[in-house]
Write an enzyme that holds these catalytic residues in place. Structure first.
Site, mmCIF file in Angstrom:
data_model
loop_
_atom_site.group_PDB
_atom_site.id
_atom_site.type_symbol
_atom_site.label_atom_id
_atom_site.label_comp_id
_atom_site.label_asym_id
_atom_site.label_seq_id
_atom_site.Cartn_x
_atom_site.Cartn_y
_atom_site.Cartn_z
ATOM 1 N N ALA A 1 -7.218 -7.643 -1.722
ATOM 2 C CA ALA A 1 -7.732 -8.401 -0.739
ATOM 3 C C ALA A 1 -8.090 -7.615 0.558
ATOM 4 O O ALA A 1 -7.757 -6.388 0.640
ATOM 5 C CB ALA A 1 -6.852 -9.428 -0.210
ATOM 6 N N GLY B 1 -4.630 -7.952 -4.951
ATOM 7 C CA GLY B 1 -5.518 -9.186 -5.503
ATOM 8 C C GLY B 1 -6.060 -8.762 -6.451
ATOM 9 O O GLY B 1 -6.558 -9.782 -7.443
ATOM 10 N N GLU C 1 -4.316 -9.008 -9.478
ATOM 11 C CA GLU C 1 -3.660 -10.465 -9.792
ATOM 12 C C GLU C 1 -4.888 -11.328 -10.117
ATOM 13 O O GLU C 1 -4.843 -11.921 -11.146
ATOM 14 C CB GLU C 1 -3.400 -10.923 -8.399
ATOM 15 C CG GLU C 1 -1.803 -10.478 -7.862
ATOM 16 C CD GLU C 1 -1.428 -10.674 -6.361
ATOM 17 O OE1 GLU C 1 -2.438 -10.663 -5.591
ATOM 18 O OE2 GLU C 1 -0.298 -11.160 -6.241
ATOM 19 N N GLU D 1 1.091 -3.718 -2.354
ATOM 20 C CA GLU D 1 0.921 -4.399 -0.954
ATOM 21 C C GLU D 1 2.235 -3.893 -0.280
ATOM 22 O O GLU D 1 2.267 -3.959 0.944
ATOM 23 C CB GLU D 1 1.300 -5.883 -1.230
ATOM 24 C CG GLU D 1 0.009 -6.603 -1.806
ATOM 25 C CD GLU D 1 0.039 -6.611 -3.436
ATOM 26 O OE1 GLU D 1 0.574 -5.756 -4.016
ATOM 27 O OE2 GLU D 1 -0.836 -7.374 -3.936
HETATM 28 N N1 DAK Z 1 -9.471 -3.955 1.869
HETATM 29 C C1 DAK Z 1 -10.384 -3.501 2.679
HETATM 30 N N2 DAK Z 1 -11.128 -2.266 2.505
HETATM 31 C C2 DAK Z 1 -10.922 -1.629 1.548
HETATM 32 C C3 DAK Z 1 -9.642 -2.138 0.569
HETATM 33 C C4 DAK Z 1 -8.968 -3.138 0.902
HETATM 34 N N3 DAK Z 1 -8.124 -3.672 0.155
HETATM 35 N N4 DAK Z 1 -9.678 -1.016 -0.157
HETATM 36 C C5 DAK Z 1 -10.605 0.032 -0.101
HETATM 37 N N5 DAK Z 1 -11.387 -0.529 0.893
HETATM 38 C C6 DAK Z 1 -12.359 0.322 1.591
HETATM 39 C C7 DAK Z 1 -11.865 1.280 2.388
HETATM 40 O O1 DAK Z 1 -11.282 0.974 3.561
HETATM 41 C C8 DAK Z 1 -13.195 2.219 2.696
HETATM 42 O O2 DAK Z 1 -14.027 1.715 3.462
HETATM 43 P P1 DAK Z 1 -14.874 2.674 4.643
HETATM 44 O O3 DAK Z 1 -13.686 3.595 5.145
HETATM 45 O O4 DAK Z 1 -15.589 3.604 4.013
HETATM 46 O O5 DAK Z 1 -15.361 1.684 5.411
HETATM 47 C C9 DAK Z 1 -13.807 2.024 1.200
HETATM 48 O O6 DAK Z 1 -13.395 0.998 0.769
HETATM 49 C C10 DAK Z 1 -13.534 3.043 0.221
HETATM 50 O O7 DAK Z 1 -12.172 3.198 -0.008
HETATM 51 P P2 DAK Z 1 -11.325 4.577 0.141
HETATM 52 O O8 DAK Z 1 -12.202 5.686 1.248
HETATM 53 O O9 DAK Z 1 -9.914 4.308 0.691
HETATM 54 O O10 DAK Z 1 -11.366 5.363 -1.314
HETATM 55 P P3 DAK Z 1 -10.545 6.268 -1.941
HETATM 56 O O11 DAK Z 1 -11.120 6.691 -3.318
HETATM 57 O O12 DAK Z 1 -9.871 7.308 -0.993
HETATM 58 O O13 DAK Z 1 -9.006 5.250 -2.146
HETATM 59 C C11 DAK Z 1 -8.002 3.298 -2.712
HETATM 60 C C12 DAK Z 1 -9.006 4.362 -3.000
HETATM 61 C C13 DAK Z 1 -8.000 2.145 -3.788
HETATM 62 C C14 DAK Z 1 -6.588 4.126 -3.364
HETATM 63 C C15 DAK Z 1 -7.506 2.938 -1.408
HETATM 64 O O14 DAK Z 1 -9.041 2.489 -0.960
HETATM 65 C C16 DAK Z 1 -6.661 1.917 -1.211
HETATM 66 O O15 DAK Z 1 -5.424 2.048 -1.286
HETATM 67 N N6 DAK Z 1 -7.061 0.520 -1.044
HETATM 68 C C17 DAK Z 1 -6.088 -0.286 -0.543
HETATM 69 C C18 DAK Z 1 -5.421 -0.823 -1.859
HETATM 70 C C19 DAK Z 1 -4.481 -2.037 -1.429
HETATM 71 O O16 DAK Z 1 -3.493 -1.767 -0.533
HETATM 72 N N7 DAK Z 1 -4.691 -3.207 -2.038
HETATM 73 C C20 DAK Z 1 -3.760 -4.135 -1.763
HETATM 74 C C21 DAK Z 1 -4.170 -5.132 -0.563
HETATM 75 S S1 DAK Z 1 -3.159 -6.611 -0.152
HETATM 76 C C22 DAK Z 1 -3.395 -14.197 -1.363
HETATM 77 C C23 DAK Z 1 -4.452 -13.651 -2.164
HETATM 78 C C24 DAK Z 1 -4.420 -12.214 -2.135
HETATM 79 C C25 DAK Z 1 -3.551 -11.528 -1.698
HETATM 80 C C26 DAK Z 1 -2.572 -12.070 -0.996
HETATM 81 C C27 DAK Z 1 -2.222 -13.258 -1.056
HETATM 82 N N8 DAK Z 1 -3.072 -15.625 -1.212
HETATM 83 C C28 DAK Z 1 -3.849 -16.516 -2.301
HETATM 84 C C29 DAK Z 1 -2.261 -16.022 -0.273
HETATM 85 C C30 DAK Z 1 -3.834 -9.834 -1.930
HETATM 86 C C31 DAK Z 1 -3.468 -8.978 -1.138
HETATM 87 C C32 DAK Z 1 -3.755 -7.785 -1.229
HETATM 88 O O17 DAK Z 1 -4.340 -7.476 -2.292
#
Ligand code: DAK
Length: 257
Positions: A65, A108, A111, A131
């Site tokens: 997400a 997400g 998921e 997360e």
């Molecule tokens: N959200 C927003 N932007 C994201 C992102 C994310 N999840 N993942 C990557 N990006 C963006 C980065 O900010 C970056 O943007 P700029 O800085 O260039 O503007 C761009 O994508 C490229 O990312 P990186 O520079 O970080 O790329 P790397 O190759 O160095 O790293 C990475 C890739 C995937 C390891 C890293 O980006 C990362 O750790 N991303 C976050 C992964 C994460 O934590 N995902 C879980 C998020 S929480 C629900 C429904 C859904 C959910 C909850 C509730 N309900 C129905 C209630 C879900 C929650 C989640 O998923």
């Protein structure tokens, strides 16, 4: 639509849906999820479509997400946004959905892949529920679906540590159907879709429903549900066509009637 592309799959009865927010690794913001919900609903209602393939790009299926969109939200904001109605709509899709996953399938994104019915992964795919690293926990089914898919031990490890697993481990653990080289993953998913699209769309729909039921009910209730769906298929032409084609030694022509 800005973040979703419904592309021609160039294969009969198959629709290809692409998540298209590459600059953010296909992070699932509210607009993207709304567009995905609408696209899937439309395809589910379209008789020309029997199987849906959902994909991202080589680098990311979806990295979760949109953290930037969620960061300053309160619990009440989240409640009001009610993302669950969108996610529930995806779960309600009657036609089979195959996720073709390459690169990151995180949070997400993992998921979403698990909400699909099958996953074809490229060798570069990485699955994770990170997360915990941003101070929360899975919220769109991760704790439930991942545990059912890979078992408690690995699900606990992934969810509590936030560590990713690679495609090979995901295959061993039963999270994905198959793993192929990156240049083949979409083609492989489309081939699998073709083999399903050749079947009776009524039977695939009811079989999908029955398999999903097995996750939500007791064995005896599940068996009862299965039996009803089985009997119901004898009301349609596809059952007659399938069985007659077998007897006449020819390929069946299913019409979904
Ligand atoms: N959200 C927003 N932007 C994201 C992102 C994310 N999840 N993942 C990557 N990006 C963006 C980065 O900010 C970056 O943007 P700029 O800085 O260039 O503007 C761009 O994508 C490229 O990312 P990186 O520079 O970080 O790329 P790397 O190759 O160095 O790293 C990475 C890739 C995937 C390891 C890293 O980006 C990362 O750790 N991303 C976050 C992964 C994460 O934590 N995902 C879980 C998020 S929480 C629900 C429904 C859904 C959910 C909850 C509730 N309900 C129905 C209630 C879900 C929650 C989640 O998923």
């Amino acid at each position: 639509m800005e973040y979703i592309i419904v592309e021609p799959a160039h294969r009969k009865f198959i629709a290809l849906v692409r998540l298209n927010r590459p600059d953010a690794l296909n992070a699932l913001n509210l607009q993207l999820m709304g567009e995905l919900r609408d696209a899937l609903k439309e395809l589910d209602d379209n008789d020309e479509v029997r199987v849906i393939v959902l994909t991202g790009n080589e680098k990311a299926f979806a990295a979760g997400a949109d953290i930037k969109q969620m960061a300053d939200k309160t619990a009440i904001d989240m409640l009001k946004i009610d993302q669950f109605s969108t996610w529930d709509q995806i779960k309600k899709t009657k036609k089979p959905i195959i996720a073709a996953v390459s690169g990151f399938a995180l949070g997400g994104g993992c998921e979403l892949a698990m909400t699909c019915d099958m996953i074809v992964a490229s060798e570069t795919a990485q699955f994770g529920q990170p997360e915990i690293k941003i101070g929360v926990m899975p919220g769109a089914g991760g704790t439930q679906r991942l545990s059912r898919a890979v078992g408690k031990a690995l699900a606990m490890e992934m969810i509590l540590s936030g560590n990713f697993i690679n495609a090979e481990r995901a295959l061993q653990a039963g999270l994905v159907n198959r793993v192929v080289p990156v240049e083949l993953y979409l083609d492989e998913a489309l081939k699998l879709a073709e083999s399903i699209a050749a079947q009776s769309p009524l039977a695939t729909m009811m079989a999908k429903e029955a398999v999903n039921k097995s996750y939500e009910t007791s064995l005896s209730e599940g068996l009862f549900f299965e039996r009803k769906n089985y009997y119901l298929l004898f009301a349609g032409q596809d059952q007659k066509e399938g069985m007659n084609a077998f007897i006449e030694k020819r390929r069946p022509e299913f019409k979904g009637e």
